[in-house]
Design a protein around this motif. Structure first.
Motif, PDB file in Angstrom:
ATOM      1  N   ALA A  30     -10.050   0.766   1.872  1.00  0.00           N
ATOM      2  CA  ALA A  30     -10.247   1.713   2.968  1.00  0.00           C
ATOM      3  C   ALA A  30      -9.929   3.117   2.467  1.00  0.00           C
ATOM      4  CB  ALA A  30      -9.358   1.352   4.146  1.00  0.00           C
ATOM      5  N   GLU A  31     -10.617   4.102   3.023  1.00  0.00           N
ATOM      6  CA  GLU A  31     -10.452   5.470   2.507  1.00  0.00           C
ATOM      7  C   GLU A  31      -9.041   6.006   2.727  1.00  0.00           C
ATOM      8  OE1 GLU A  31     -12.009   7.990   6.356  1.00  0.00           O
ATOM      9  OE2 GLU A  31     -13.450   7.534   4.756  1.00  0.00           O
ATOM     10  N   GLN A  32      -8.268   5.341   3.629  1.00  0.00           N
ATOM     11  CA  GLN A  32      -6.910   5.807   3.897  1.00  0.00           C
ATOM     12  C   GLN A  32      -5.958   5.513   2.741  1.00  0.00           C
ATOM     13  OE1 GLN A  32      -8.783   4.107   6.052  1.00  0.00           O
ATOM     14  NE2 GLN A  32      -8.422   4.735   8.157  1.00  0.00           N
ATOM     15  N   VAL A  33      -6.303   4.569   1.855  1.00  0.00           N
ATOM     16  CA  VAL A  33      -5.395   4.245   0.752  1.00  0.00           C
ATOM     17  C   VAL A  33      -5.963   4.815  -0.546  1.00  0.00           C
ATOM     18  CG1 VAL A  33      -4.327   2.242   1.821  1.00  0.00           C
ATOM     19  CG2 VAL A  33      -6.422   1.931   0.546  1.00  0.00           C
ATOM     20  N   ALA A  38       0.633   4.227   1.163  1.00  0.00           N
ATOM     21  CA  ALA A  38       0.775   4.960   2.415  1.00  0.00           C
ATOM     22  C   ALA A  38       1.708   4.233   3.374  1.00  0.00           C
ATOM     23  CB  ALA A  38      -0.595   5.151   3.044  1.00  0.00           C
ATOM     24  N   GLY A  39       1.596   2.922   3.412  1.00  0.00           N
ATOM     25  CA  GLY A  39       2.481   2.139   4.276  1.00  0.00           C
ATOM     26  C   GLY A  39       3.931   2.288   3.852  1.00  0.00           C
ATOM     27  N   GLY A  55     -12.421  -9.606   6.965  1.00  0.00           N
ATOM     28  CA  GLY A  55     -12.397  -8.291   6.347  1.00  0.00           C
ATOM     29  C   GLY A  55     -12.256  -7.192   7.384  1.00  0.00           C
ATOM     30  N   ASN A  56     -12.532  -5.981   6.955  1.00  0.00           N
ATOM     31  CA  ASN A  56     -12.325  -4.831   7.819  1.00  0.00           C
ATOM     32  C   ASN A  56     -13.478  -3.873   7.621  1.00  0.00           C
ATOM     33  OD1 ASN A  56     -10.753  -2.664   9.214  1.00  0.00           O
ATOM     34  ND2 ASN A  56     -10.813  -1.797   7.169  1.00  0.00           N
ATOM     35  N   PHE A  57     -14.377  -3.823   8.588  1.00  0.00           N
ATOM     36  CA  PHE A  57     -15.452  -2.837   8.518  1.00  0.00           C
ATOM     37  C   PHE A  57     -15.684  -2.280   9.918  1.00  0.00           C
ATOM     38  CE2 PHE A  57     -19.608  -0.978   8.006  1.00  0.00           C
ATOM     39  CZ  PHE A  57     -19.481  -0.375   6.777  1.00  0.00           C
ATOM     40  N   ARG A  81     -18.013  -3.598  12.925  1.00  0.00           N
ATOM     41  CA  ARG A  81     -18.463  -4.973  12.702  1.00  0.00           C
ATOM     42  C   ARG A  81     -17.292  -5.947  12.750  1.00  0.00           C
ATOM     43  NH1 ARG A  81     -22.007  -4.730   7.958  1.00  0.00           N
ATOM     44  NH2 ARG A  81     -20.170  -5.152   6.703  1.00  0.00           N
ATOM     45  N   PHE A 131     -16.812 -11.609   6.866  1.00  0.00           N
ATOM     46  CA  PHE A 131     -17.293 -10.233   7.002  1.00  0.00           C
ATOM     47  C   PHE A 131     -18.338 -10.076   8.105  1.00  0.00           C
ATOM     48  CE2 PHE A 131     -16.710 -10.945   2.315  1.00  0.00           C
ATOM     49  CZ  PHE A 131     -15.398 -10.536   2.308  1.00  0.00           C
ATOM     50  N   GLY A 158       0.848  -1.182   0.000  1.00  0.00           N
ATOM     51  CA  GLY A 158       0.000   0.000   0.000  1.00  0.00           C
ATOM     52  C   GLY A 158       0.891   1.242   0.000  1.00  0.00           C
ATOM     53  N   LYS A 213     -10.658 -10.722  -2.739  1.00  0.00           N
ATOM     54  CA  LYS A 213     -11.975 -11.100  -2.233  1.00  0.00           C
ATOM     55  C   LYS A 213     -12.925 -11.422  -3.395  1.00  0.00           C
ATOM     56  CE  LYS A 213     -11.539 -10.549   2.327  1.00  0.00           C
ATOM     57  NZ  LYS A 213     -10.109 -10.441   2.546  1.00  0.00           N
ATOM     58  N   VAL A 225     -19.145  -4.585   2.459  1.00  0.00           N
ATOM     59  CA  VAL A 225     -19.006  -5.546   3.556  1.00  0.00           C
ATOM     60  C   VAL A 225     -17.625  -5.446   4.171  1.00  0.00           C
ATOM     61  CG1 VAL A 225     -20.731  -7.198   2.772  1.00  0.00           C
ATOM     62  CG2 VAL A 225     -18.385  -7.417   1.956  1.00  0.00           C
ATOM     63  N   THR A 226     -16.667  -4.922   3.420  1.00  0.00           N
ATOM     64  CA  THR A 226     -15.329  -4.805   3.972  1.00  0.00           C
ATOM     65  C   THR A 226     -14.581  -3.647   3.321  1.00  0.00           C
ATOM     66  OG1 THR A 226     -13.204  -5.921   4.294  1.00  0.00           O
ATOM     67  CG2 THR A 226     -14.453  -6.555   2.365  1.00  0.00           C
ATOM     68  N   LEU A 227     -13.675  -3.043   4.100  1.00  0.00           N
ATOM     69  CA  LEU A 227     -12.807  -1.980   3.582  1.00  0.00           C
ATOM     70  C   LEU A 227     -11.389  -2.527   3.614  1.00  0.00           C
ATOM     71  CD1 LEU A 227     -14.468   0.893   5.588  1.00  0.00           C
ATOM     72  CD2 LEU A 227     -14.691   0.490   3.150  1.00  0.00           C
ATOM     73  N   GLU A 228     -10.864  -2.895   2.461  1.00  0.00           N
ATOM     74  CA  GLU A 228      -9.605  -3.633   2.432  1.00  0.00           C
ATOM     75  C   GLU A 228      -8.402  -2.715   2.529  1.00  0.00           C
ATOM     76  OE1 GLU A 228      -9.096  -6.992   2.409  1.00  0.00           O
ATOM     77  OE2 GLU A 228     -11.242  -7.147   2.800  1.00  0.00           O
ATOM     78  N   GLN A 229      -7.276  -3.309   2.930  1.00  0.00           N
ATOM     79  CA  GLN A 229      -6.096  -2.479   3.207  1.00  0.00           C
ATOM     80  C   GLN A 229      -5.344  -2.091   1.950  1.00  0.00           C
ATOM     81  OE1 GLN A 229      -6.213  -5.725   3.636  1.00  0.00           O
ATOM     82  NE2 GLN A 229      -4.211  -6.670   3.883  1.00  0.00           N
ATOM     83  N   GLU A 240      -1.678   3.928   7.786  1.00  0.00           N
ATOM     84  CA  GLU A 240      -1.650   4.327   6.384  1.00  0.00           C
ATOM     85  C   GLU A 240      -1.732   5.848   6.242  1.00  0.00           C
ATOM     86  OE1 GLU A 240      -1.950   2.286   3.393  1.00  0.00           O
ATOM     87  OE2 GLU A 240      -1.320   0.648   4.669  1.00  0.00           O
ATOM     88  N   GLN A 241      -2.331   6.499   7.233  1.00  0.00           N
ATOM     89  CA  GLN A 241      -2.608   7.915   7.067  1.00  0.00           C
ATOM     90  C   GLN A 241      -1.967   8.768   8.145  1.00  0.00           C
ATOM     91  OE1 GLN A 241      -6.808   8.901   7.119  1.00  0.00           O
ATOM     92  NE2 GLN A 241      -6.598   9.615   5.026  1.00  0.00           N
ATOM     93  N   TYR A 282      -3.483  -0.750  12.012  1.00  0.00           N
ATOM     94  CA  TYR A 282      -2.830  -0.909  10.705  1.00  0.00           C
ATOM     95  C   TYR A 282      -3.338   0.134   9.713  1.00  0.00           C
ATOM     96  CZ  TYR A 282      -1.131  -3.077   6.456  1.00  0.00           C
ATOM     97  OH  TYR A 282      -0.508  -3.310   5.272  1.00  0.00           O
ATOM     98  N   LEU A 283      -4.633   0.351   9.677  1.00  0.00           N
ATOM     99  CA  LEU A 283      -5.176   1.299   8.711  1.00  0.00           C
ATOM    100  C   LEU A 283      -4.889   2.737   9.106  1.00  0.00           C
ATOM    101  CD1 LEU A 283      -8.149  -0.788   7.755  1.00  0.00           C
ATOM    102  CD2 LEU A 283      -6.779   0.454   6.112  1.00  0.00           C
TER     103      LEU A 283
END
Lengths: 267, 240
Positions: free
Chosen positions: A156-159, A83-84, B190-192, B195, B108, A81, A191, A179-183, B208-209, B204-205
């Motif tokens: 995810a909105e960070q990337v 940002a990482g 996953g990542n939500f 949930r 999920f 990623g 997925k 359903v998910t926000l991936e890294q 990123e920022q 981790y996320l």
């Protein structure tokens, strides 16, 4: 105890190897080229490139060509990623070149004074809707993703791919709950490949690279969320000549063709 | 200890209160504590009988089973997550059937997080409990049996109190491992936010920022887990 001693020996051996290889590799060219680095000149020894995950396929191909043109150079990539990677660079990761998937991420590196010179945009990328091969749910528009029972993975909105997805969705006036926000973008695509989600918003290049398992559905709103890919040489890079050569090589027609073939647009 | 000091030194103390009250932090912390606790309960329910089998029962292939129990320790957690997807995913062996029959799918969901954490943390419990069982003298159980106790009563009234500290230690280890679980969780569940986004995923996320946000989240996780572990230790292990 013994394991620790072994590890120390291994590290020492590794250091000795890297320490030896660069002067040895420098020798053959040492006589002639001291001018500006171009394709096939000035690059020797290991060049470490940190690049956004979406560049994996094209940069690997470009790296192979670069090594053919510069036989004494050896490119190694670390993909992840953006940002990482930027955080790693700011924390002092020993790398020569950084290619990011967004100018915002690049800015964190330049603001921290970790880059030399100004970043150059070398490619652009757009989002597509990645669906399982054959598009079993018949998803053709962004609005269709908000339908009930449709499972969507976003970044995810960070990337950067998440930022682009957010822009495209708001441009289309679509509100959806993923359903998910991936890294990163590759994780979102995985997925879809595994069949766990019905769709994901990924870059066109990623959908293309996974064409065996995934179809990419183009949608008009992606034009409003084009991602620029900047590249820059790094301040503390151990191999500045190699970095300069790689930056020059990335703009040659040959490298640009590899990028276009992968689905990128020219800047 | 040094990395810990690094976190403390680098922490943005001035903006700390304001960062701590962000709604995402609390949601992730609550989810982490809930899932780690549920995963520990699942591990206790499945792990104690399994450990008993491994320690007391003689059956062919026992060595193989024991080796298989430790597989999640060796497996990179991300691989564990993929393996779980291949079994419990929508196209997985069991998951496909679950989805077709009950319209229910694990990935999920918060349940998915518990499954991923239990998968990774189970060996810690099984190994500690098995060790405790081996240390406990089986003659106590035999004595209970001669006095007319059924196998279950003997286990409940004699064996369990004997191996109590071992079970407690295993459960604490198991809980701690589940709390820090990252790879299998992000791959399988996953990542939500709210949930499936547990603290390690949020860290981790955030990284990123915003490095500072990541440090704050890590500190919160650290402080909460140290407080809980210290409290449990005094209560369960200190007295025995």
């Amino acid at each position: 105890m013994r394991a620790r001693r072994l590890a120390a020996v291994a590290v020492a051996a590794l250091l000795a190897m890297t320490g030896c290889s660069s002067p040895a590799a420098d020798e053959p060219i040492g006589g002639g080229s001291s001018g500006p680095a171009g394709p096939g000149s000035g690059a020797a020894g290991p060049v470490t490139v940190l690049a956004a995950a979406s560049l994996t396929e094209s940069f690997t191909a470009i790296g192979t060509r670069f090594e053919q043109v510069n036989p004494s150079a050896e490119v190694s990539f670390s993909f992840g990623g953006s940002a990482g990677l930027a955080q790693q660079i700011i924390a002092g990761a020993p790398a020569d070149v950084f290619a990011a998937a967004s100018p915002t991420t690049m800015k964190t590196v330049t603001d921290a004074g970790a880059a030399t010179g100004t970043p150059v945009t070398f490619a652009r990328n757009q989002l597509v809707i990645a669906v399982p091969k054959g598009n079993p749910k018949g998803l053709a528009t962004l609005a269709a993703l908000a339908g009930s029972g449709i499972k969507v993975a976003l970044c995810a909105e960070q990337v950067p791919c998440g930022t682009a997805a957010g822009k495209a969705l708001s441009a289309a006036g679509v509100r959806l709950t993923p359903v998910t926000l991936e890294q990163d973008v590759k994780a979102a695509l995985a997925k879809v490949k595994l069949g766990e989600v019905d769709a994901a918003l990924v870059y066109r290049t990623d959908a293309k690279a996974a064409a065996a398992d995934v179809d990419g559905v183009e949608f008009p709103e992606s034009a409003g969320a084009v991602n620029d890919y900047p590249i820059v040489a790094l301040e503390d890079g151990p191999n500045p000549a190699g970095a300069a050569a790689f930056l020059t090589f990335i703009r040659t027609p040959e490298a640009q063709r590899i990028l276009t073939d992968a689905g990128f647009q020219q800047p | 200890m040094l990395p810990l000091a690094g976190l403390l030194i680098r922490a943005p103390w001035t903006t700390l209160p304001q960062r701590l009250t962000e709604p995402g932090v609390l949601a992730a912390l609550r989810l982490s504590l809930l899932t780690a606790t549920l995963a520990t309960v699942v591990c206790l329910l499945l792990g104690v009988p399994l450990a008993w089998l491994l320690a007391r029962a003689r059956f062919p292939g026992r060595r193989l089973v024991r080796a298989l129990v430790t597989v999640p320790l060796v497996l990179p957690p991300v691989v564990g997550g993929v393996a779980l997807l291949l079994v419990f995913g929508r196209r997985g062996l069991v998951g496909g059937w679950l989805d077709a029959t009950f319209g229910f799918s694990l990935p999920f969901t918060t349940t998915g997080v518990v499954v991923a954490e239990a998968f990774v943390a189970m060996p810690f419990l099984v190994i500690s409990v098995e060790g405790a069982l081996r240390g406990a003298d089986p003659r106590f159980e035999e004595a209970a049996a001669t006095l007319g106790a059924s196998r279950w009563t003997a286990f409940r009234r004699v064996t369990l109190p004997l191996i109590g500290p071992g079970v407690a230690a295993g459960a604490v280890l198991c809980w701690a491992r589940a709390l820090g679980e990252f790879g299998a969780t992000i791959t399988f569940a996953g990542n939500f936010p709210g949930r499936t986004q547990t603290m390690p995923l949020a860290v981790y996320l955030a990284l990123e920022q915003d490095l500072d946000a990541a440090i704050v989240l890590s500190l919160v996780l650290l402080v909460v887990s140290v407080v809980i572990l210290a409290g449990l230790r005094d209560r369960w292990l200190g007295t025995s």
